[in-house]
Enzyme design. Structure first.
Site, PDB file in Angstrom:
ATOM      1  N   LYS A 120       6.117  -6.540   7.337  1.00 20.75           N
ATOM      2  CA  LYS A 120       5.863  -6.204   8.739  1.00 20.75           C
ATOM      3  C   LYS A 120       5.452  -7.481   9.461  1.00 20.75           C
ATOM      4  O   LYS A 120       5.181  -8.493   8.811  1.00 20.75           O
ATOM      5  CB  LYS A 120       4.810  -5.106   8.862  1.00 20.75           C
ATOM      6  CG  LYS A 120       3.423  -5.508   8.414  1.00 20.75           C
ATOM      7  CD  LYS A 120       2.487  -4.383   8.771  1.00 20.75           C
ATOM      8  CE  LYS A 120       1.058  -4.739   8.519  1.00 20.75           C
ATOM      9  NZ  LYS A 120       0.149  -3.704   8.962  1.00 20.75           N
ATOM     10  N   CYS A 179       0.794  -1.242   0.000  1.00 25.47           N
ATOM     11  CA  CYS A 179       0.000   0.000   0.000  1.00 25.47           C
ATOM     12  C   CYS A 179       0.822   1.286   0.000  1.00 25.47           C
ATOM     13  O   CYS A 179       0.774   2.044  -0.951  1.00 25.47           O
ATOM     14  CB  CYS A 179      -0.970  -0.017   1.182  1.00 25.47           C
ATOM     15  SG  CYS A 179      -2.247  -1.267   0.978  1.00 25.47           S
TER      16      CYS A 179
END
Ligand code: NAD
Length: 444
Positions: A333, A261
């Protein structure tokens, strides 16, 4: 309500499953036959905490099904979500081929009034394009609504079930009401639904991601300045965060942002602005700082093992030849297997180019890493095994299980007890006492 979700990726699958969990009949549709086959066989193609259990329960209750059949998905539902990918095109703008392709496919099968909800992240004006594509192919009435998604991979279910806010861009009272009904179960404790015009809804998503990316690049820049001034970013960050106007969220220095994103959305917003005659200077810098940040950890490793000779300022072609670097954390992440735009890929490529051998471990992203690196790195199922004989450890993703490892054991099995902490998760004083050489980001 009868709902279909077109595109069964990270967003579509979570959206469809959560909407089924709240009692709707949901069809998740995808053109990827393998993905649908996996789901129909009871497997989940992505890692997302809590998702598998929720899918199983809703499939068992008959509220959730998976298909490649667009006709069925469209005909059997009154609300159709589009949640396909919007990857970056050649010039950085969002490539709308999947969104417009899905719109065309939907149009072919319309059999009555439907609400088409765009959940993919798309540039301002895309709803108009979707509307034009569909209107060109059907005589049935329909409306296009914008409903950007704010879930985070790694906590996607929680985010969808308990959203901070729901943004709806709609033009008619009828579509607004239907969208309110869809989301009512998720905002029972207080309605945080924001209804606005379609263009503002589309822009809200980009503005939010651009703000978060800016915070990351800002704190990374502060960390780099700290590093050259002999200040400590951890103290500085705390000193900043207690100011209520600033806060602590998203002010952790690291190895740069990645994922599917932030990188693409910042680029797309810069490009959209450019197309409308605006030079998005802040956002261009955010992106440039991030590109640079992905190199900080590998640069630290190079400086440690092969410091530049001050007179000639050069290094040999393969300065890390004969060195082994263990890497902990590959996903962009924690709590996801997503490696799209992961900083780990840039760091590992830099180290490989410098001649290092890489032994890497990630709790869930190993299958993705195998696709990216093939046999160029060694993937270890066990984090400690990755350390065996290593000259250094580089911590790239801050998975919880890396936070309090057995340092004594690590020291015994590593060839050199050197840690490059790309997420500042360790206490450097304690590590030094234990005999480790420690490098963090922006730490003294
Ligand atoms: P993804 O790549 O995981 O999934 C997209 C899916 O769409 C794929 O399975 C693909 O096969 C399918 N698809 C493509 N064309 C199709 C068509 N014509 N018909 C049916 N299926 C089709 O993507 P994602 O990460 O879920 O992202 C989807 C959108 O949501 C993007 O615009 C993204 O920017 C946005 N978004 C993503 C996140 C996130 O954390 N991943 C969060 C918020 C918003």
């Amino acid at each position: 309500m009868k709902i279909s979700v077109i595109g069964t990726g990270y967003v579509g699958l979570v959206t469809g499953t959560c909407l089924a969990e709240s009692g709707n009949d949901v069809i998740c549709m995808d053109i990827d036959k393998k993905k649908i086959e996996l789901l129909n066989n009871g497997n989940v193609p992505i890692y997302e905490p809590g998702l598998e259990e929720l899918i199983k329960r809703n499939v068992a209750h008959g509220r959730l099904s998976f298909t490649t059949n667009m006709s069925r998905a469209v005909r059997e539902s009154s609300v159709i979500f589009i949640a396909v990918g919007t990857p970056p095109g050649e010039n950085g703008s969002a490539d709308l081929k999947y969104v417009l392709g899905a719109a065309e496919d939907i149009a072919r099968h319309l059999n009555g009034y439907k609400i088409i909800v765009n959940k993919s992240t798309v540039p301002v004006g895309t709803a108009d394009k979707v509307k034009a594509v569909i209107a060109g192919k059907t005589k049935h009435k329909f409306e296009v609504v914008s409903n950007p998604e704010f879930l985070k991979e790694g906590s996607a279910i929680e985010d969808f079930m308990k959203p901070d806010r729901i943004v709806i861009g709609a033009n008619s009272a009828r579509s607004m009401q239907i969208m309110h009904d869809v989301y009512a179960p998720f905002v029972r404790k207080g309605d945080r639904t924001l209804v606005m015009d379609v263009r503002s809804a589309e822009m809200t998503k980009y503005a939010s991601n651009a703000m978060l990316a800016t915070k990351i690049s800002f704190i990374n820049e502060m960390a780099n300045i700290c590093m050259s001034l002999g200040a400590d970013i951890d103290s500085v960050r705390r000193g900043m965060g207690y100011d209520k106007r600033i806060g602590f969220e998203f002010l952790f220095p690291g190895v740069g942002y990645g994922g599917s994103c932030f990188p693409k959305d910042v680029k797309a917003l810069v490009q959209t602005a450019k197309e409308h005659g605006f030079d998005a200077k802040v956002l261009k810098s955010v992106e440039a700082v991030n590109e640079q940040q992905k190199r900080v950890l590998s640069d630290l490793i190079l400086s440690h093992f092969a410091p530049k000779k001050s007179t000639r300022n050069t290094r040999p072609a393969k300065p890390l030849s004969g060195r082994t670097v263990a890497v902990w954390g590959l996903s962009f992440k924690p709590r996801t297997d997503d490696m799209r735009e992961a900083p780990s890929a840039v760091i590992i490529h830099n180290l490989l180019r410098a001649g290092a051998e890489i032994r890497a471990h990630d709790p869930v992203a190993m299958h993705e890493a195998r696709k990216i690196f093939k046999k160029r790195i060694t993937l270890m199922e066990d984090g400690y095994e990755a350390l065996r004989g290593a000259d250094a450890l580089a911590v790239v993703t801050e998975w919880n299980e890396f936070r309090t490892p057995d340092f004594q054991r690590m020291k015994k099995i590593m060839k050199n007890p050197v840690i490059f902490d790309g997420r500042n998760i360790y206490n450097q004083e304690e590590l030094k006492k234990m005999g480790f050489t420690y490098y963090g980001i922006g730490r003294r």
